[in-house]
Design an enzyme around this catalytic site. Sequence first.
Site, short mmCIF file in Angstrom:
data_model
loop_
_atom_site.label_atom_id
_atom_site.label_comp_id
_atom_site.label_asym_id
_atom_site.label_seq_id
_atom_site.Cartn_x
_atom_site.Cartn_y
_atom_site.Cartn_z
N ASP A 99 0.88 -1.16 0.00
CA ASP A 99 0.00 0.00 0.00
C ASP A 99 0.92 1.22 0.00
O ASP A 99 2.10 1.14 0.38
CB ASP A 99 -0.95 0.00 1.21
CG ASP A 99 -2.12 0.97 0.98
OD1 ASP A 99 -2.06 1.79 0.04
OD2 ASP A 99 -3.10 0.92 1.75
C1 BGC Z 1 -4.89 3.42 0.09
C2 BGC Z 1 -5.00 2.42 -1.02
C3 BGC Z 1 -4.85 3.12 -2.34
C4 BGC Z 1 -3.52 3.83 -2.37
C5 BGC Z 1 -3.24 4.57 -3.65
C6 BGC Z 1 -3.64 4.26 -0.02
O1 BGC Z 1 -3.67 5.32 0.88
O2 BGC Z 1 -4.91 2.77 1.33
O3 BGC Z 1 -6.21 1.74 -0.95
O4 BGC Z 1 -4.97 2.20 -3.39
O5 BGC Z 1 -3.49 4.78 -1.32
O6 BGC Z 1 -4.08 5.65 -3.77
#
Ligand code: BGC
Length: 767
Positions: free
Chosen positions: A261
């Site tokens: 993530d």
């Molecule tokens: C989120 C993810 C997301 C990623 C990219 C993160 O803060 O938890 O779900 O895909 O950002 O935007």
Amino acid sequence: MSVVLFTFSPLHLFTASAQTPVYLDESKPIEQRIDDALSRMTLDEKIAVIHAQSKFSSPGVKRLGFPDLWTDDGPHGVRPDVLWDEWEQAGQTNDSCVAFPALTCLAATWNPAMARLYGESLGEEALYRGKSVMLGPGVNIYRTPLGGRNFEYMGEDPWLASRMVVPYVKGLQSKGVAACVKHYALNNDEEYRHQVNVIISDRALHEIYLPAFKAAVQEAEAWSIMGAYNLYKNQHNCHNEIMLNKILKQDWGFDGVVISDWGGCHDTDEAVKNGLDLEFGTWTDGLTMGKTNAYDSYYLADAYKQAIKEGKYTTKELDEKVRRLLRLFYRTTMNRHKPFGFLCSDSHYEAALKIAQEGIVLLKNEKVKKSKGEKDAETLLPIDVTKTKRILVVGENAIKMMTVGGGSSSLKVQKEILPLDGINVQCSKFNVQCDYARGYVGDTIQSYNGVTVGRSLYEPRSQAELTAEAVAKAKEADVVIFIGGLNKSGHQDSEGHDRLSYDLPYAQNEVIEAILKVNPRLVYVNISGNGAALPWLAKVPAVVQAWFIGSEAGEAIASVLFGDVNPSGKLPFTWYADLNQCGAHALNTYPGTWREDHKIIDEEYKEGVFVGYRWTDRLQAKKSTANSQKPTANSQRPLFAFGHGLSYTTFKLGKMTADKTSMTEGDEITFTIPVTNTGSMAGAETVQLYISDVEASVERPVKELKAFQKVCLQPGETRQVSLTIDKRALSFYDEANGQWKAEPGKFEALAGTSSDKIVSRCSFTLQ
Ligand code: BGC
């Protein structure tokens, strides 16, 4: 003068094709092509493909012809392009999309065909936008209704989530776009998401929190998965030995890419050894350190390369990561047989509308008298346009765009029909007067990362004035439709934080109570991805759960309110009356306990496997035994049970039969139950089959969902619904030897139309 002669000969052709390198030779098996590509890559190229080069892209291998890999959020539509290195949208004019309903709504359809349609449609939008990896779907379990991202997930039940995630992933990947199933695992609330260390029993982990991920990996063959921010056994999930190396890769045989993530990677050594393949979103100060490229400061960049050069690691782990990346390239960017993409096509709007209409849940629809003297009582829904002259719509959510905000799933849509606009269209068709009162002011900021909604929500009036207006107008209305609930602003249904309270925010309760005093003919439409306390519920005759349903929101809501569509959604979670009905809160386990150094907060999932209806069932079973079978008091029942959802028609389930009364481990058993539409309108009912383990060596939930089927029936029509299970539906996770176990003995199958409406039972044994 020298003359160069080119001759064309079959021999020349032969030589050219013979020289096609294996990695480019489409006739060769992918694994061979991977070996060949890997053997040609330099250390720098290998290091480059395992970490980001911008906010959402990672490099391919230029020299060898592998294109860059573009990822994008998210689960409900393709996010607008952002700046190379910033979250702010880039300001393109060609990246508006269709917003599909949020995943709670998809789960509420209880229709895997809708999930397939969803995945395919989203895949086509992604293809058109040049994205190869969609960061979704999310299948974290709804453990507490305070969870800020529950709206992005598929509810509380592992079986329901599993059945819905598989067709979504298959549909998406059928377009040559990888799903990145998230957030693996145990990211069940948002507060302190980077610091939460989840303490959980193996049983709860395997029975409740992992099945949907496992189904996505093993049945749908997901090509990538996203590690979650939080920790498990004191190790971040983006480089967690047990989660990634042991469970995901070794036990489940995952051959895809583990993507961190964004900002979820924290340590080079763990990232190297514990299964992370592609690092994204790490916040670096690389530029201020005078580097030419901040991304070189990633944990899997220069630090890793240097350590290899110094002999700390061989290239064993690196090659394994790169192989996975190459496999992903062949499945996506290097796949020349992908279908065409479409953006904002009619078919995508139709899909968004259909899914929304199927997911809207009619929670309550009781008969009311028009006036005190009148004899005939009737339901408020569907709105009878022959008897309705004036409708009043109240509530900010009737005029608020919900596709903007809420975190990474925020979108820039080509269109979003607002609820008030959808209702107005219906009213004008039938010459019904439609008025609007704001009722309360919630969140007037309508922009996210540079995507700004044109319509202003500025409101100068005081709450007293807004209430007075709503009350005055309500007095004159035949029906009042209150459109409220949550929104995507901070501490509501929004990423990064959880809700601060289970109550409806702003002055909603106060305004509803004030309206009820002058006009009880109130329909409450709740927009949210979570349940909420509804203290006035007994006084409100009709309640509709309308989720965050994207581009077609207004049209979908209006079509259900006015009866063009007969609602058929079922709740994918238990709607508690108050937080104490939820295990996590009753046991005071949320949000956890900070350690002394205030760096880590331990959250122990003390309720174990008893999540959602498994908890409320258990509570009620205990109470009724204690009270010698006295019916459970209303105060102990949730407002609406898991699987609950009404229709404008009525259904009758007949007696369930089974094709055997005893089965062996290798057998299947089929239950058949007749379902009849006993009303006067076509509609769909979902038959739910729960299994109860009557004698078990461990405490098991009273019952667990193990099969379901949605059937559409004409008035008077009967259909035999057959549901088949095998020993997996009887098994629990045996902690003693880390295996699933089905214990011989008595079981009961329970069929019903919700978890609290079981109408037929069949006993059987496992030999
Ligand atoms: C989120 C993810 C997301 C990623 C990219 C993160 O803060 O938890 O779900 O895909 O950002 O935007």
